[in-house]
Design a protein around this motif. Structure first.
Motif, mmCIF file in Angstrom:
data_model
loop_
_atom_site.group_PDB
_atom_site.id
_atom_site.type_symbol
_atom_site.label_atom_id
_atom_site.label_comp_id
_atom_site.label_asym_id
_atom_site.label_seq_id
_atom_site.Cartn_x
_atom_site.Cartn_y
_atom_site.Cartn_z
ATOM 1 N N SER A 116 10.663 -0.112 3.470
ATOM 2 C CA SER A 116 9.999 0.869 2.839
ATOM 3 C C SER A 116 9.116 0.033 1.512
ATOM 4 C CB SER A 116 10.435 1.861 2.190
ATOM 5 O OG SER A 116 10.754 1.411 0.891
ATOM 6 N N GLY A 117 8.202 -0.134 1.793
ATOM 7 C CA GLY A 117 7.425 -0.377 1.090
ATOM 8 C C GLY A 117 7.632 -0.820 -0.195
ATOM 9 N N SER A 118 8.131 0.332 -0.724
ATOM 10 C CA SER A 118 8.474 -0.336 -2.341
ATOM 11 C C SER A 118 10.376 -0.716 -2.297
ATOM 12 C CB SER A 118 9.153 1.267 -3.189
ATOM 13 O OG SER A 118 8.696 2.173 -2.758
ATOM 14 N N GLU A 119 10.843 -0.525 -1.391
ATOM 15 C CA GLU A 119 11.675 -1.896 -1.774
ATOM 16 C C GLU A 119 10.785 -3.198 -0.933
ATOM 17 O OE1 GLU A 119 14.675 -0.925 1.605
ATOM 18 O OE2 GLU A 119 15.767 -2.220 0.754
ATOM 19 N N SER A 143 -3.557 -0.009 -9.453
ATOM 20 C CA SER A 143 -2.689 -0.656 -8.535
ATOM 21 C C SER A 143 -1.986 0.376 -8.238
ATOM 22 C CB SER A 143 -2.063 -1.910 -9.025
ATOM 23 O OG SER A 143 -1.242 -1.880 -9.715
ATOM 24 N N PHE A 144 -1.345 0.206 -7.245
ATOM 25 C CA PHE A 144 -0.148 1.230 -6.598
ATOM 26 C C PHE A 144 0.677 0.287 -5.329
ATOM 27 C CE2 PHE A 144 2.614 4.065 -4.155
ATOM 28 C CZ PHE A 144 2.892 5.120 -4.975
ATOM 29 N N HIS A 145 2.176 0.343 -6.295
ATOM 30 C CA HIS A 145 3.104 -0.687 -5.401
ATOM 31 C C HIS A 145 4.169 0.325 -5.558
ATOM 32 C CE1 HIS A 145 0.821 -4.003 -6.020
ATOM 33 N NE2 HIS A 145 0.318 -3.705 -7.530
ATOM 34 N N GLY A 146 4.142 1.657 -5.487
ATOM 35 C CA GLY A 146 5.245 2.049 -6.235
ATOM 36 C C GLY A 146 6.431 3.250 -6.223
ATOM 37 N N VAL A 221 -0.607 -8.510 -6.389
ATOM 38 C CA VAL A 221 -2.097 -7.391 -6.261
ATOM 39 C C VAL A 221 -2.315 -6.993 -4.891
ATOM 40 C CG1 VAL A 221 -3.649 -10.096 -5.449
ATOM 41 C CG2 VAL A 221 -4.614 -7.868 -6.716
ATOM 42 N N GLU A 222 -2.956 -5.860 -4.955
ATOM 43 C CA GLU A 222 -3.657 -5.519 -3.621
ATOM 44 C C GLU A 222 -5.000 -5.576 -3.448
ATOM 45 O OE1 GLU A 222 -3.075 -0.493 -3.223
ATOM 46 O OE2 GLU A 222 -2.222 -1.289 -5.027
ATOM 47 N N PRO A 223 -5.011 -7.030 -1.657
ATOM 48 C CA PRO A 223 -6.370 -7.495 -1.948
ATOM 49 C C PRO A 223 -7.404 -5.721 -2.110
ATOM 50 C CG PRO A 223 -4.820 -7.448 -0.103
ATOM 51 C CD PRO A 223 -4.438 -6.641 -1.304
ATOM 52 N N ALA A 254 0.581 -10.627 -2.340
ATOM 53 C CA ALA A 254 0.195 -9.690 -1.775
ATOM 54 C C ALA A 254 1.370 -9.103 -1.375
ATOM 55 C CB ALA A 254 -0.928 -10.362 -1.020
ATOM 56 N N ASP A 255 0.307 -7.407 -1.668
ATOM 57 C CA ASP A 255 1.004 -6.128 -1.316
ATOM 58 C C ASP A 255 -0.336 -5.714 -0.492
ATOM 59 O OD1 ASP A 255 1.445 -3.667 -1.108
ATOM 60 O OD2 ASP A 255 2.146 -2.956 -3.011
ATOM 61 N N GLU A 256 0.479 -6.043 1.075
ATOM 62 C CA GLU A 256 -0.580 -5.419 1.969
ATOM 63 C C GLU A 256 0.409 -4.163 2.785
ATOM 64 O OE1 GLU A 256 -2.786 -6.861 3.974
ATOM 65 O OE2 GLU A 256 -3.175 -8.834 3.382
ATOM 66 N N VAL A 257 1.136 -3.638 1.716
ATOM 67 C CA VAL A 257 1.682 -2.478 2.700
ATOM 68 C C VAL A 257 0.577 -1.198 3.381
ATOM 69 C CG1 VAL A 257 2.993 -0.385 2.274
ATOM 70 C CG2 VAL A 257 3.835 -2.683 0.768
ATOM 71 N N GLN A 258 -0.538 -1.135 2.598
ATOM 72 C CA GLN A 258 -1.191 -0.143 3.337
ATOM 73 C C GLN A 258 -2.459 -1.221 4.199
ATOM 74 O OE1 GLN A 258 -3.898 3.668 1.145
ATOM 75 N NE2 GLN A 258 -2.277 2.897 0.475
ATOM 76 N N THR A 259 -2.593 -1.964 3.399
ATOM 77 C CA THR A 259 -4.310 -2.776 3.751
ATOM 78 C C THR A 259 -3.174 -3.299 5.283
ATOM 79 O OG1 THR A 259 -3.400 -4.574 2.403
ATOM 80 C CG2 THR A 259 -5.106 -3.194 1.752
ATOM 81 N N GLY A 283 5.216 -2.442 4.754
ATOM 82 C CA GLY A 283 5.423 -1.824 5.341
ATOM 83 C C GLY A 283 4.492 -0.734 5.929
ATOM 84 N N LYS A 284 4.682 0.464 5.691
ATOM 85 C CA LYS A 284 3.792 1.787 6.317
ATOM 86 C C LYS A 284 3.794 1.266 8.026
ATOM 87 C CE LYS A 284 0.921 3.306 2.530
ATOM 88 N NZ LYS A 284 1.783 4.711 2.166
ATOM 89 N N ALA A 285 2.973 0.653 8.525
ATOM 90 C CA ALA A 285 2.303 0.941 9.779
ATOM 91 C C ALA A 285 3.489 -0.389 11.089
ATOM 92 C CB ALA A 285 1.239 0.405 9.843
HETATM 93 C C1 LIG Z 1 -0.015 -0.531 -2.046
HETATM 94 C C2 LIG Z 1 1.220 -0.110 -2.187
HETATM 95 N N1 LIG Z 1 2.077 -0.516 -1.967
HETATM 96 C C3 LIG Z 1 3.748 -0.085 -1.126
HETATM 97 C C4 LIG Z 1 3.222 1.263 -1.205
HETATM 98 C C5 LIG Z 1 4.692 2.179 -1.202
HETATM 99 O O1 LIG Z 1 4.950 2.345 0.153
HETATM 100 P P1 LIG Z 1 6.356 3.522 -0.046
HETATM 101 O O2 LIG Z 1 5.855 4.685 -0.194
HETATM 102 O O3 LIG Z 1 6.790 3.054 1.864
HETATM 103 O O4 LIG Z 1 7.360 3.105 -0.672
HETATM 104 C C6 LIG Z 1 2.620 1.710 -0.942
HETATM 105 C C7 LIG Z 1 2.350 3.108 -0.317
HETATM 106 O O5 LIG Z 1 1.738 4.515 -0.622
HETATM 107 C C8 LIG Z 1 1.105 1.036 -0.759
HETATM 108 O O6 LIG Z 1 0.228 1.956 -0.850
#
Ligand SMILES: Cc1ncc(COP(=O)(O)O)c(C=O)c1O
Length: 442
Positions: A116-119, A143-146, A221-223, A254-259, A283-285
């Motif tokens: 997952s993104g959080s992991e 910011s959101f990282h999980g 950081v999220e870009p 860089a947290d590119e989980v969403q971007t 993560g995600k996609a």
């Molecule tokens: C930028 C970002 N990082 C981390 C996460 C966490 O991802 P996950 O919900 O897959 O654990 C998210 C989820 O929305 C996110 O948008």
């Protein structure tokens, strides 16, 4: 096995409410029974434009036949083996592919797969601390990282996520993200090109008074801040973070989980600013709709991470890797990055044009198919969180699914296959609903 098929949406929802914790918030009262392309359907066969895409995840749409076939093929071959037990082709192919897409010199690096993104975020922090031997991490408000306790310690978009959770991961300091529309330094209603730049002074002050540069392991950081409101930062923001990391010996994560993976029109959003992080969380996609996370990092960092320092039972599951690899192949063949740019700009243009008659729309922002439509009352203040949630419920009833971002914005993150005609149809519905609610929301 077919029992669920005969449930009505109401029955399904009631059954769910009886056994699932309300801690899982649902933006709509829609039962998601089937998906195809950009649409999902409920138990009664009603069709919805899916502007949420599984929360910025289903890049090639729902149940793409090629992704379905790839999943089935891999499921027939090997569902799970675990990377600790032995080597698997889908795992290595996935890491190779992600590295190929990454900007140089990260493309010369190495990777590890998670769930997952959080992991992925927590893995990135763990790697940074392990290799630098330093303890402190700088993260950003907005910011959101999980949500798990480690990632949550980095998340700074809402105190609601931390309610009654005092002692999270220690060693994290937050500084303001450049939020030019709702500026922490009192200069609201701006666009990034008119940014006051105070974020820079704040980081400087933090490094002088709170975090000794010798202790700084990483800046994460999220870009583009996602959950925090689809905030596109000013052009000097990411380069400045790169410079601070280079100067202090800290690592840029860089947290590119969403971007990441094409959503903003580039494979990774950092490319818009020509900045390469030392570590990237994904993560995600990347799992094509199945759970998959990844961390890519500089080769020297990954090679210095000692054997058995990290692990994950399901991380890099072969079925998820195959779904992700097929998704990436489709994206490349169909030019979906260019589509994200063109259709995203079209959507922004449509909402901006509507601002003349809909003062409820305070700002339209984003990049590619990350579009936020920020809703304000007559005095220009954000409408309440409850009001945004009501708007989203109304939109669901009208046939468009989405979530929110920031305190008061509608978040459009549709599949990257969305055509201009489909976008127009969805925007028409959204504008119709906003027009009907305008007086109520003032
Ligand atoms: C930028 C970002 N990082 C981390 C996460 C966490 O991802 P996950 O919900 O897959 O654990 C998210 C989820 O929305 C996110 O948008």
């Amino acid at each position: 096995m077919l029992v669920e098929t005969f449930l009505t949406s109401d029955q399904l929802i009631q059954r769910d409410k009886a056994v699932v914790t309300p801690a899982i918030y649902r933006y709509t009262d829609v039962a998601l029974v089937r998906g195809e392309g950009i649409f999902v359907y409920d138990a009664e066969g009603r069709r919805y434009y899916d502007m949420a895409a599984g929360i910025a995840t289903m890049n090639v749409g729902h149940s793409h036949p090629r992704v379905v076939a790839a999943i089935a093929e891999q499921a027939k071959t090997l569902i799970h083996g675990a990377a600790h037990v032995g080597y698997m082709a889908p795992y290595v192919e996935m890491v190779e592919k992600l590295l190929t897409l990454a900007p140089p010199p990260l493309n010369q690096g190495k990777g590890v797969l998670l769930n997952s993104g959080s992991e992925a975020v927590e893995t990135a922090i763990k790697l940074a601390r392990a290799i630098t031997g330093r303890s402190m991490v700088l993260a950003f408000l907005d910011s959101f990282h999980g949500r798990p306790m480690g990632a949550l310690a980095l998340t700074g978009s809402s105190s609601g996520y931390r309610r009654h959770l005092a002692s999270l991961l220690t060693g994290v300091e937050h500084v303001p993200y450049p939020n030019c529309y709702r500026c922490a330094f009192g200069h609201g209603s701006r666009t990034p090109d008119a940014c006051c730049g105070q974020w820079r002074n704040f980081i400087q002050l933090t490094l002088e008074r709170l975090v000794h540069p010798d202790d700084l392991a990483a800046i994460i950081v999220e870009p583009i801040a996602g959950e925090g409101g689809y905030l596109v930062p000013p052009d000097d923001f990411l380069p400045a973070l790169r410079e601070i990391c280079d100067r202090t010996g800290a690592l840029l994560i860089a947290d590119e989980v969403q971007t990441g993976l094409g959503r903003t029109g580039r494979w990774f959003a950092v490319e818009h600013w020509g900045v390469t992080p030392d570590i990237m969380a994904l993560g995600k996609a990347i799992g094509g709709g199945l759970p998959l996370g990844a961390v890519l990092a500089r080769r020297d960092l990954m090679d210095a991470w000692w054997p058995a320092a990290h692990g994950s039972t399901f991380g890099g599951n072969p079925v998820a890797c195959r779904a992700g690899l097929e998704t990436i192949a489709i994206m490349e063949e169909e030019g979906l990055l260019a589509n994200a740019v063109a259709v995203g700009e079209h959507i922004q243009t449509r909402f901006r044009a509507a601002q003349a008659t809909l003062p409820l729309i305070g700002q339209v922002r984003g990049m590619g198919l990350m579009v936020a439509v920020d809703l304000v009352n007559d005095s220009g203040k954000p409408i309440t969180v409850d009001a945004v949630k009501q708007v989203i419920k109304h939109l669901g009833e009208a046939g468009v699914l989405m979530t929110k971002c920031g305190p008061s914005a509608l978040r459009l993150a549709p599949p990257l296959i969305l055509s201009q005609e489909q976008a127009d149809a969805a925007v028409d519905i959204i504008l119709h609903v906003l027009t009907s609610l305008q007086d109520e929301l003032r």
